[in-house]
Design an enzyme around this catalytic site. Structure first.
Site, short mmCIF file in Angstrom:
data_model
loop_
_atom_site.label_atom_id
_atom_site.label_comp_id
_atom_site.label_asym_id
_atom_site.label_seq_id
_atom_site.Cartn_x
_atom_site.Cartn_y
_atom_site.Cartn_z
N ASP A 1 -7.15 3.20 -13.15
CA ASP A 1 -6.12 2.30 -13.62
C ASP A 1 -5.35 1.84 -12.38
O ASP A 1 -5.52 2.41 -11.29
CB ASP A 1 -5.20 3.04 -14.60
CG ASP A 1 -4.02 2.19 -15.05
OD1 ASP A 1 -4.23 1.00 -15.34
OD2 ASP A 1 -2.90 2.73 -15.11
N ASP B 1 -1.49 0.40 -12.25
CA ASP B 1 -0.08 0.79 -12.23
C ASP B 1 0.08 2.27 -12.54
O ASP B 1 -0.40 2.76 -13.57
CB ASP B 1 0.72 -0.03 -13.25
CG ASP B 1 0.94 -1.46 -12.78
OD1 ASP B 1 0.95 -1.69 -11.56
OD2 ASP B 1 1.09 -2.35 -13.63
N SER C 1 3.50 -6.14 -25.10
CA SER C 1 4.80 -5.75 -24.57
C SER C 1 5.89 -6.67 -25.12
O SER C 1 6.96 -6.21 -25.56
CB SER C 1 4.81 -5.81 -23.04
OG SER C 1 3.96 -4.83 -22.49
N LYS D 1 7.99 -14.31 -17.78
CA LYS D 1 8.02 -12.94 -17.28
C LYS D 1 7.02 -12.77 -16.16
O LYS D 1 7.31 -12.16 -15.12
CB LYS D 1 7.72 -11.96 -18.41
CG LYS D 1 7.74 -10.49 -17.98
CD LYS D 1 6.36 -9.97 -17.56
CE LYS D 1 6.43 -8.55 -17.03
NZ LYS D 1 5.11 -8.05 -16.58
#
Length: 220
Positions: free
Chosen positions: A9, A11, A52, A78
């Protein structure tokens, strides 16, 4: 059975951009009258941008108030804020032990893959200066389902030309661990509170080749 690949992964495993995501989401949420804190932000770990945003709108009690085009615009805003903040990343932003592990895997000719739902993953790897240490990065733009669906990890396996059952997947989020397990890969979790990981470590500096090798041998 030989270890065919290690799939990471991004992050929380390679680098930590959670604070950059939080700052961007907090700014966008504030603009539509919703206040979020870091505790709430932790619930967004490992999930897609669209999901999110849905959770933020639900948290603010206004999920039904935004059309899909409006949601798309908020998500795009964002992302723009977040991408601008990536200029802060350097080689010093790589989490402890990761660069050394990637070099060791390359020396041992063990392919490495990236399974991140972030569309900015290639940019981040380039900013960190480690893009060449990854054999294949799954294209999050081509998948339909986000984690905990295993699709992104299976895409990484397909790109590497390996069997999921002969790979180790490394994650720091529960959704990611669930995705790894769902495709039959051997899972390593980084951090407290993760359930059902084949091996759980407290930090990335424990991710060494001897650690991975011992875990793989024990799993056979």
């Amino acid at each position: 059975m030989k270890l065919e690949a290690v799939i990471f992964d991004l992050d929380g495993v390679i680098t930590d951009t959670a604070h950059l995501h939080f700052q961007a989401w907090r700014q966008v949420a504030c603009e539509i009258g919703i206040e979020i804190d870091e505790t709430f932000n932790n619930t967004l770990k490992g999930i897609s941008r669209g999901e999110s945003l849905r959770r933020i709108l639900h948290f603010g009690g206004c999920e039904a108030a935004f059309t899909q085009p409006q949601r798309d615009a908020l998500a795009s805003r964002k992302n723009g804020i977040y991408v601008d903040s990536l200029s802060q990343l350097t080689a010093q932003s790589i989490l402890p032990g990761i660069h050394e592990l990637l070099l060791e895997l390359r020396e041992r000719q063990i392919p490495t893959g990236l399974a991140s739902v972030s569309l900015n993953a290639p940019t981040i790897l380039n900013m960190l200066g480690i893009a060449e240490l990854f054999t294949f990065c799954a294209d999050a733009g081509r998948i339909t389902h986000s984690k905990p669906d295993p699709e992104i990890f299976l895409a990484a396996c397909d790109g590497l030309g390996v069997s999921a059952q002969r790979c180790i997947g490394i994650e720091d989020a529960q959704a990611g661990i669930d995705a790894i397990n769902a495709c039959g890969m051997h899972s390593i979790g980084i951090g407290a509170g993760l359930q059902h990981a084949g091996l759980r470590l407290t930090s990335t500096d424990q991710l060494t080749w001897p650690c991975l090798s011992a875990f793989w041998q024990h799993a056979q």
